[in-house]
Structure formats: structure tokens, C-alpha cells
Design an enzyme around this catalytic site. Structure first.
Site, short mmCIF file in Angstrom:
data_model
loop_
_atom_site.label_atom_id
_atom_site.label_comp_id
_atom_site.label_asym_id
_atom_site.label_seq_id
_atom_site.Cartn_x
_atom_site.Cartn_y
_atom_site.Cartn_z
N ASP A 59 68.09 9.67 64.56
CA ASP A 59 67.31 9.78 63.33
C ASP A 59 66.49 11.07 63.29
OD1 ASP A 59 67.69 6.81 63.98
OD2 ASP A 59 67.07 6.74 61.89
N ARG A 60 66.35 11.61 62.10
CA ARG A 60 65.48 12.78 61.93
C ARG A 60 64.02 12.36 61.98
NH1 ARG A 60 62.26 14.82 58.35
NH2 ARG A 60 62.81 13.24 56.80
#
Length: 352
Positions: A81-82
């Protein structure tokens, strides 16, 4: 598309309240678990990297620029995930080259924590699991009810849905996949093709799992099922003997659902009927996946939650720690507990 259309019903009952996840990156921490002994020598430099608010592909580009190599020389096991604080492995192919100075890639969002040489590059999917530390903030839910629900999840697991992030905003990736499928063509761009094939396949799997949750068989083996162990991609048919295997009750062995590709589902009996029925509702999408050369694979329907612990650092914060097999989504665990809302939008009174 709504979340319910993309994922399907919950298995443990209605949400017990609401909370915020990812108010800050530190609220969603992921550590890649890699069971590969590194030799300390070879033409591949493996990097243990911590990144914050940075997606995996951008991290790879930054490392490539700092090392002076093309992006294709960078490998990683999986996308992270960013909007999170994550630690994962990368490898750089450096035949005949010394270790580069990677300090130019580092800043508040990226740090190289360790680097080790190895003979082989890091392959996609090579990691065995991911460890998660999640902080649910602005919590509005009864602690006793949460404790009881978490104890239940620890013993029964959760439906192994693909999380909504797989499908893009409002299911946009699924809509795009359906559009390409209706036209019976594949996107030319490799990254677009991969993203939409993955979204279409994941959506069909979720449809099968949703039907199994609705009928109460997602965590029960039936004759005709195809069974798989938690960490195995191989599967075998279930007969009268197999559905009584004690490893089912300890969450080591599970029924599986289809990852669509060429050929009919190898399931039998009522499982075949259910899976074929989902395929008949999405004929164009199934044919499109087969056209792309995807092979039929299986994914476990039930997700065991390893090493699950929890506590309340503050009355309105729930901290969860657990380990999931690679390719599984932490958000589907949270979904069985509470509804997630954007920061500042919790609206029910505190109940502890």
C-alpha cells in the site's frame, strides 16, 4: 459498484461500530515475511527498505535512479500500500558492479535498512506472508463486543475476499475489465492488461465466495470441493474421507474457490453447480480471461489470521497485530469488526 457488490456479505455479523484506518501512515504497518536465506554473495543486491506514503513501483524507480540502472533491473516480491508504513525487500541486478550509493534515493519517505548480496533475483510472490500492525482510531464500538468478535475470528478465520483496493475507485477496474471483455480484446499496455485481468479474476472469485458465505459453506468442506493448505497453491478433490480431515478444524486445510482461466471448474457436485452458475452470469468476462491465456487456479476461501493479538492503547484506539499469507488483505479482517469511515466523519456516540 458498492463494497457489498465487490466483496459480498460478512460472515461474523453486522459491524460492531465504526473507526478510522490510516489517519496517518503509521496506523497501517506492513512487514514482508521472507523465508529465503541470503548467501551474502552474488550479482544481485537485496535491499530491506522502509517506505512511508510511497507505493512500491515509485520506490523501485527511485532505487533504480540512485543505482544508475534501468527499472527492469529492480525486482520485488509484491506490491504494498502507498498510504502506509511498509518494510519490504527489493533486489537490484548488478552483474560485475560494486554496491551503489543509494543515499540519493533516501529521504523521509524511503530508507534502506539493510543490503545483502545473493545469487538470484527476488521473484514476484516469493514472500511467504505479511505481518500487520493496524491502529483503528476514533473508535466507536463496545470493547467487550469487539473482544468477543476478535476471539471468534481467531478461531474461525474470515472470508478470504480480495479487498476493495484491488478493484479501484467504485469498482472502476471491474467496469473497465467488463468493457474490454465485451469487445473481446485485450489492452495493449502490459501494466493495464495485468491490472484489469487481475481485477476481473478477483471479482469472479469474490462472487463465488459471497455465494458460499450466504449459504454458510465458506468454511466447510463439501464433497466435490477442491481443498488446499494455507500456504500451498496445489489442491486436491474432497470426497467423504477428506471432508472429515482434522486439519480443516485447525485452519490448516481449506475449501477453495476458482481463479478463472481456461477450461471448466474442476470442482464436482453442488460446488461445480455453484461455480458454473457464477460463470454463466459473467460469460464474457470468463471467456476474456481464458482468451488471455490465464490458467485455472484456486484460492482458499477461508483466511486464517495468524498470531492475532489486540489491545486498546487509548479508549478510542484498537491496535491489532497479525500475520496473513501473501496475497491476502488485512482490510477484510477489519471489515468483520467495524465500518471504516474517513477521518473526522465518525458520528455515533462513544460506547466502551
Amino acid at each position: 459498484m458498492t463494497e457489498l457488490e465487490l466483496l459480498g456479505p460478512r460472515a461474523s455479523g453486522e459491524p460492531l461500530g465504526q473507526a478510522v484506518l490510516k489517519a496517518v501512515a503509521e496506523d497501517f504497518q506492513v512487514d514482508e515475511v521472507l523465508d529465503i536465506p541470503l548467501s551474502g554473495q552474488g550479482e544481485h543486491l537485496w535491499l530491506w527498505v522502509e517506505k512511508r506514503d510511497l507505493n512500491t513501483e515509485e520506490a523501485a524507480r527511485r532505487l533504480a535512479r540512485a543505482a544508475g540502472v534501468p527499472v527492469r533491473a529492480i525486482s520485488y516480491a509484491g506490491l504494498k500500500d502507498r498510504q502506509a508504513l511498509t518494510r519490504q525487500w527489493f533486489s537490484l541486478h548488478l552483474p560485475g558492479k560494486a554496491d551503489p550509493d543509494l543515499s540519493r534515493a533516501e529521504d523521509a519517505n524511503l530508507s534502506v535498512l539493510k543490503q545483502v548480496r545473493h545469487q538470484r533475483k527476488l521473484q514476484r510472490g516469493a514472500h511467504s506472508a505479511n505481518g500487520f500492525t493496524l491502529r483503528l482510531t476514533a473508535l466507536r464500538a463496545d470493547h467487550d463486543a469487539l473482544d468477543a468478535r476478535l476471539a471468534l475470528l481467531k478461531t474461525q478465520g474470515v472470508p478470504n475476499y480480495f479487498g476493495s483496493q484491488r478493484f479501484g475507485h467504485a469498482g472502476g477496474n471491474v467496469h473497465d475489465a467488463q468493457d474490454w471483455a465485451a469487445r473481446k480484446v485485450l489492452p495493449e499496455q502490459r501494466n493495464v492488461r495485468s491490472r484489469l485481468l487481475s481485477a476481473g479474476r478477483s471479482y469472479l472469485f469474490n462472487q463465488v465466495l459471497a455465494a458460499r458465505v450466504a449459504e454458510g459453506t465458506w468454511n466447510k468442506a463439501q464433497v466435490g470441493d477442491l481443498l488446499a493448505f494455507t500456504d500451498s497453491r496445489s489442491f486436491f478433490p474432497a470426497g467423504d474421507k477428506e471432508i472429515s480431515d482434522p486439519r480443516l478444524s485447525i485452519l490448516d486445510l481449506h475449501p477453495t474457490g476458482p481463479l478463472w482461466g481456461e477450461g471448466p471448474t474442476p470442482a464436482c457436485g453442488p460446488v461445480f453447480t455453484l461455480e458454473s452458475g457464477v460463470g454463466e452470469q459473467h460469460v464474457a468476462l470468463c471467456q476474456w480471461l481464458a482468451q488471455a491465456g490465464m490458467s485455472h487456479e484456486r484460492r482458499i476461501l477461508r483466511l486464517p489470521i495468524g498470531e492475532l493479538t489486540w489491545h486498546y492503547p487509548e479508549p478510542d484506539i484498537l491496535q491489532l497485530e497479525f500475520v496473513l499469507p501473501a496475497g491476502c488483505f488485512a482490510t477484510v479482517v477489519v471489515r468483520e469488526l467495524v465500518d471504516l469511515v474517513p477521518a473526522g466523519q465518525t458520528d455515533s456516540p462513544c460506547v466502551f
